[in-house]
Structure formats: structure tokens, C-alpha cells
Design an enzyme around this catalytic site. Structure first.
Site, PDB file in Angstrom:
ATOM      1  N   HIS A  98      -9.256   0.852   5.146  1.00  0.00           N
ATOM      2  CA  HIS A  98      -7.990   1.123   5.825  1.00  0.00           C
ATOM      3  C   HIS A  98      -8.220   2.057   7.014  1.00  0.00           C
ATOM      4  O   HIS A  98      -9.034   2.968   6.948  1.00  0.00           O
ATOM      5  CB  HIS A  98      -6.986   1.749   4.843  1.00  0.00           C
ATOM      6  CG  HIS A  98      -5.591   1.708   5.396  1.00  0.00           C
ATOM      7  ND1 HIS A  98      -5.155   2.622   6.323  1.00  0.00           N
ATOM      8  CD2 HIS A  98      -4.569   0.850   5.194  1.00  0.00           C
ATOM      9  CE1 HIS A  98      -3.897   2.319   6.655  1.00  0.00           C
ATOM     10  NE2 HIS A  98      -3.528   1.250   5.983  1.00  0.00           N
ATOM     11  N   GLY A 127       3.119  -1.259   4.222  1.00  0.00           N
ATOM     12  CA  GLY A 127       3.112   0.183   3.977  1.00  0.00           C
ATOM     13  C   GLY A 127       4.520   0.665   3.664  1.00  0.00           C
ATOM     14  O   GLY A 127       5.016   0.515   2.545  1.00  0.00           O
ATOM     15  N   GLY A 128       5.185   1.222   4.667  1.00  0.00           N
ATOM     16  CA  GLY A 128       6.504   1.845   4.482  1.00  0.00           C
ATOM     17  C   GLY A 128       7.495   1.015   3.686  1.00  0.00           C
ATOM     18  O   GLY A 128       8.155   1.528   2.769  1.00  0.00           O
ATOM     19  N   GLU A 133      -5.047  -5.259  10.453  1.00  0.00           N
ATOM     20  CA  GLU A 133      -4.022  -4.246  10.676  1.00  0.00           C
ATOM     21  C   GLU A 133      -4.281  -3.538  12.011  1.00  0.00           C
ATOM     22  O   GLU A 133      -5.053  -2.576  12.064  1.00  0.00           O
ATOM     23  CB  GLU A 133      -4.047  -3.203   9.556  1.00  0.00           C
ATOM     24  CG  GLU A 133      -3.737  -3.764   8.185  1.00  0.00           C
ATOM     25  CD  GLU A 133      -3.184  -2.697   7.239  1.00  0.00           C
ATOM     26  OE1 GLU A 133      -2.120  -2.936   6.676  1.00  0.00           O
ATOM     27  OE2 GLU A 133      -3.799  -1.636   7.085  1.00  0.00           O
ATOM     28  N   GLU A 168      -6.635   4.468   8.087  1.00  0.00           N
ATOM     29  CA  GLU A 168      -6.450   5.908   7.794  1.00  0.00           C
ATOM     30  C   GLU A 168      -7.702   6.487   7.141  1.00  0.00           C
ATOM     31  O   GLU A 168      -8.049   7.646   7.378  1.00  0.00           O
ATOM     32  CB  GLU A 168      -5.197   6.094   6.913  1.00  0.00           C
ATOM     33  CG  GLU A 168      -3.922   5.834   7.712  1.00  0.00           C
ATOM     34  CD  GLU A 168      -2.777   5.239   6.920  1.00  0.00           C
ATOM     35  OE1 GLU A 168      -2.785   5.303   5.675  1.00  0.00           O
ATOM     36  OE2 GLU A 168      -1.856   4.679   7.561  1.00  0.00           O
ATOM     37  N   GLY A 174       2.865   1.941  10.832  1.00  0.00           N
ATOM     38  CA  GLY A 174       3.822   3.041  10.706  1.00  0.00           C
ATOM     39  C   GLY A 174       4.556   3.371  11.993  1.00  0.00           C
ATOM     40  O   GLY A 174       5.221   4.401  12.100  1.00  0.00           O
ATOM     41  N   ASN A 216       0.864  -1.181   0.000  1.00  0.00           N
ATOM     42  CA  ASN A 216       0.000   0.000   0.000  1.00  0.00           C
ATOM     43  C   ASN A 216       0.902   1.233   0.000  1.00  0.00           C
ATOM     44  O   ASN A 216       1.503   1.552   1.019  1.00  0.00           O
ATOM     45  CB  ASN A 216      -0.894  -0.045   1.252  1.00  0.00           C
ATOM     46  CG  ASN A 216      -1.778   1.186   1.372  1.00  0.00           C
ATOM     47  OD1 ASN A 216      -1.820   2.025   0.476  1.00  0.00           O
ATOM     48  ND2 ASN A 216      -2.474   1.299   2.492  1.00  0.00           N
ATOM     49  N   TRP A 217       0.977   1.875  -1.140  1.00  0.00           N
ATOM     50  CA  TRP A 217       1.892   3.025  -1.264  1.00  0.00           C
ATOM     51  C   TRP A 217       1.347   4.283  -0.589  1.00  0.00           C
ATOM     52  O   TRP A 217       2.054   5.272  -0.467  1.00  0.00           O
ATOM     53  CB  TRP A 217       2.157   3.315  -2.751  1.00  0.00           C
ATOM     54  CG  TRP A 217       3.019   2.287  -3.436  1.00  0.00           C
ATOM     55  CD1 TRP A 217       3.432   1.082  -2.946  1.00  0.00           C
ATOM     56  CD2 TRP A 217       3.583   2.396  -4.759  1.00  0.00           C
ATOM     57  NE1 TRP A 217       4.206   0.423  -3.877  1.00  0.00           N
ATOM     58  CE2 TRP A 217       4.319   1.204  -4.992  1.00  0.00           C
ATOM     59  CE3 TRP A 217       3.533   3.357  -5.760  1.00  0.00           C
ATOM     60  CZ2 TRP A 217       5.004   0.973  -6.187  1.00  0.00           C
ATOM     61  CZ3 TRP A 217       4.209   3.129  -6.959  1.00  0.00           C
ATOM     62  CH2 TRP A 217       4.940   1.946  -7.155  1.00  0.00           C
ATOM     63  N   LYS A 218       0.082   4.262  -0.221  1.00  0.00           N
ATOM     64  CA  LYS A 218      -0.557   5.417   0.427  1.00  0.00           C
ATOM     65  C   LYS A 218      -0.328   6.684  -0.414  1.00  0.00           C
ATOM     66  O   LYS A 218      -0.258   6.586  -1.630  1.00  0.00           O
ATOM     67  CB  LYS A 218      -0.050   5.556   1.867  1.00  0.00           C
ATOM     68  CG  LYS A 218      -0.213   4.243   2.647  1.00  0.00           C
ATOM     69  CD  LYS A 218       0.037   4.358   4.114  1.00  0.00           C
ATOM     70  CE  LYS A 218      -0.145   2.987   4.778  1.00  0.00           C
ATOM     71  NZ  LYS A 218       0.005   3.008   6.223  1.00  0.00           N
ATOM     72  N   SER A 257       3.861  -2.511  10.213  1.00  0.00           N
ATOM     73  CA  SER A 257       5.311  -2.566  10.418  1.00  0.00           C
ATOM     74  C   SER A 257       5.939  -3.902  10.012  1.00  0.00           C
ATOM     75  O   SER A 257       6.861  -4.389  10.671  1.00  0.00           O
ATOM     76  CB  SER A 257       5.665  -2.222  11.868  1.00  0.00           C
ATOM     77  OG  SER A 257       5.267  -0.894  12.154  1.00  0.00           O
TER      78      SER A 257
END
Ligand code: 13P
Length: 252
Positions: free
Chosen positions: A97, A236-237, A169, A99, A175, A9-11, A215
Site C-alpha cells: 500500500h 478505504g474511507g 491505486e 501508505e 483519500g 481497507n480499514w487502515k 476514492s
């Protein structure tokens, strides 16, 4: 046999230029990799989807959107419809998600509608859910997860689950560098399968892929993925670095 999935997920990261660079490196890192019953998916921002679909055509990489609107079309300024995604070759969408829930007030009700819209048009859905830190501290994490699934998904027919990938998640692990332990992930995934069995049946519960997200890095992926009810990860990251993401893919 359940399908394994590693999804990135590049967000809200990567301009078109950065997308081009990352795709090039990613394709190089994953070249020649033979995977059995495993999907590799990346989710760039809307504006970079079309380019990404084109550039990944002859590779193992599939492309997902990060959201869609529940209505099929109409006066919804700034939104993206399911047909717009299908038309450019996108076959999957991330919904729910944390967010989106936290910053854009997406409710269980809206998410149920979005899931219906996506599944009704043949898109696969990576459906995210998970508890907040205080829910876990108050030992409410199982209750919260059950409610999130029930409200958004349990009105669906069994048939719909052929197009659903679940992604647990825990919000406190996203993150933060503080990943759930492999045992915590396994415990929750097993619980999720038990509520799927209760609301549908054992066969369905055993057929749905459940990913862990929060993470996941090259140094912890293998241990998390080794758990029997963990079928992959939503990253993610670490999905923003070709070497890290491909190392995670290779540890599935
Ligand atoms: P991180 O891997 O950066 O914790 O993000 C997880 C996530 O939110 C994927 O959807």
C-alpha cells in the site's frame, strides 16, 4: 472467468467496540446477497482480526490483514508473521500500500520478500501499487507502474498468480475525493494486463483480477466497475460505513 473482488481497507480505524458495531451493520446490509464469482474482503487492524474472523464465519465476508513481516519469525519487535495470521484464520494480506511505502519506507525489495513469504505459505495477496500525482503530470505513470510490478512480482512463477490480486491505486486519488475517471482506470488496467502478457502470457494476464482503488464511493463505483479490465475495488474511507461499503459491493 476472472474473479471479481470488493475489498475494504480499514487502515488504522475502528476500536474493538467500533469493529463490533460495523460488522453487525455490514452483515445486516449484506444478508441474503447472492454473488457469483465475487469475493468480499475486509481488512481490519491486526488487533481486531481474530474477532472479525469469528464474527464473519458464516457470511460472505472474508478477512484480510493489512501487512505482515517478511521473516517467518524471530527478533522483530512489533511485527506480525504469516503463521500468526494463518493460525487465526486470515487468508489474505494487503501488501505494498502506498501508505506503507511512503510512511514506513517499504521498498520494492522488501515487498518482493513479503510477497514471497505470503504466497509461500498459501496466503492470498492484494498487491497495491500506483503513481504519485507528479508522475502522472510528467506522463511517467505507465513507467512507474511497470517498474513497481517488475521489481516486486515479476520474479514469481506463473503459479503464484493464482494467489495474487492486483490493486492499482493512484496515490493522488487516495483519500482525496479525486477519483481517477473510469477511462483512466481502464487505460491503466489494460496496460497492466499487457505487461503481464509480455512477461508471462496472455492466459495469465487475462486470469489476474485487477482492482481499482482511490476514492471509490457508492456514486462512482458502478461506472468504474463497468470497465472491462476493472475487476473490482479496494475501498478505504467508504469501507468504514456499512451502507456505503455494501452499496459498492452491490454495484459490482
Ligand atoms: P480511499 O477509498 O479512502 O481513497 O482509500 C483508498 C485506499 O487507499 C484503499 O487501500
Amino acid at each position: 472467468m476472472r474473479q471479481k473482488v470488493v475489498a475494504g481497507n480499514w487502515k488504522m480505524n475502528n476500536t474493538l467496540g467500533e469493529t463490533k458495531k460495523l460488522l453487525k451493520s455490514l452483515k445486516k446490509e449484506l444478508k441474503g446477497l447472492k454473488l457469483v464469482d465475487t469475493r468480499v474482503i475486509i481488512a481490519p487492524s491486526f488487533v481486531n482480526l481474530q474477532h472479525t474472523v469469528k464474527k464473519t464465519e458464516n457470511s460472505i465476508i472474508e478477512v484480510s490483514a493489512q501487512n505482515l513481516h517478511q521473516a517467518t519469525n524471530g527478533a522483530f519487535t512489533g511485527e506480525i508473521s504469516v503463521d500468526m495470521l494463518l493460525d487465526i484464520g486470515v487468508n489474505t494480506v494487503i501488501l505494498g500500500h502506498s501508505e506503507r511505502r511512503a510512511y514506513f519506507n517499504e521498498t520494492d525489495e522488501a515487498l518482493a520478500q513479503k510477497v514471497n513469504t505470503a504466497i509461500g505459505s498459501g496466503l492470498d495477496v492484494i498487491f497495491c501499487f500506483g503513481e504519485q500525482l507528479e508522475d502522472r503530470q510528467n506522463e511517467k505513470h505507465f513507467e512507474i507502474v511497470e517498474s513497481q510490478l517488475k521489481e516486486a512480482l515479476f520474479a514469481l512463477s506463473s503459479e503464484a498468480y493464482k494467489n495474487i490480486i492486483l490493486a492499482y491505486e493512484p496515490v493522488w486519488a487516495i483519500g482525496t475525493g479525486q477519483t481517477a475517471t473510469a477511462d483512466q482506470a481502464q487505460e491503466m488496467h489494460k496496460f497492466i494486463r499487457s505487461i503481464l502478457a509480455k512477461n508471462y502470457d496472455e492466459k495469465l494476464a487475462n486470469s489476474v483480477s485487477i482492482l481499482y482503488g482511490g476514492s471509490v464511493k457508492p456514486n462512482n463505483a458502478e461506472e468504474i466497475f463497468s470497465k472491462p479490465d476493472v475487476d473490482g475495488g479496494l475501498i478505504g474511507g467508504a469501507s468504514l460505513k456499512a451502507k456505503d461499503f455494501s452499496a459498492i459491493v452491490k454495484s459490482i
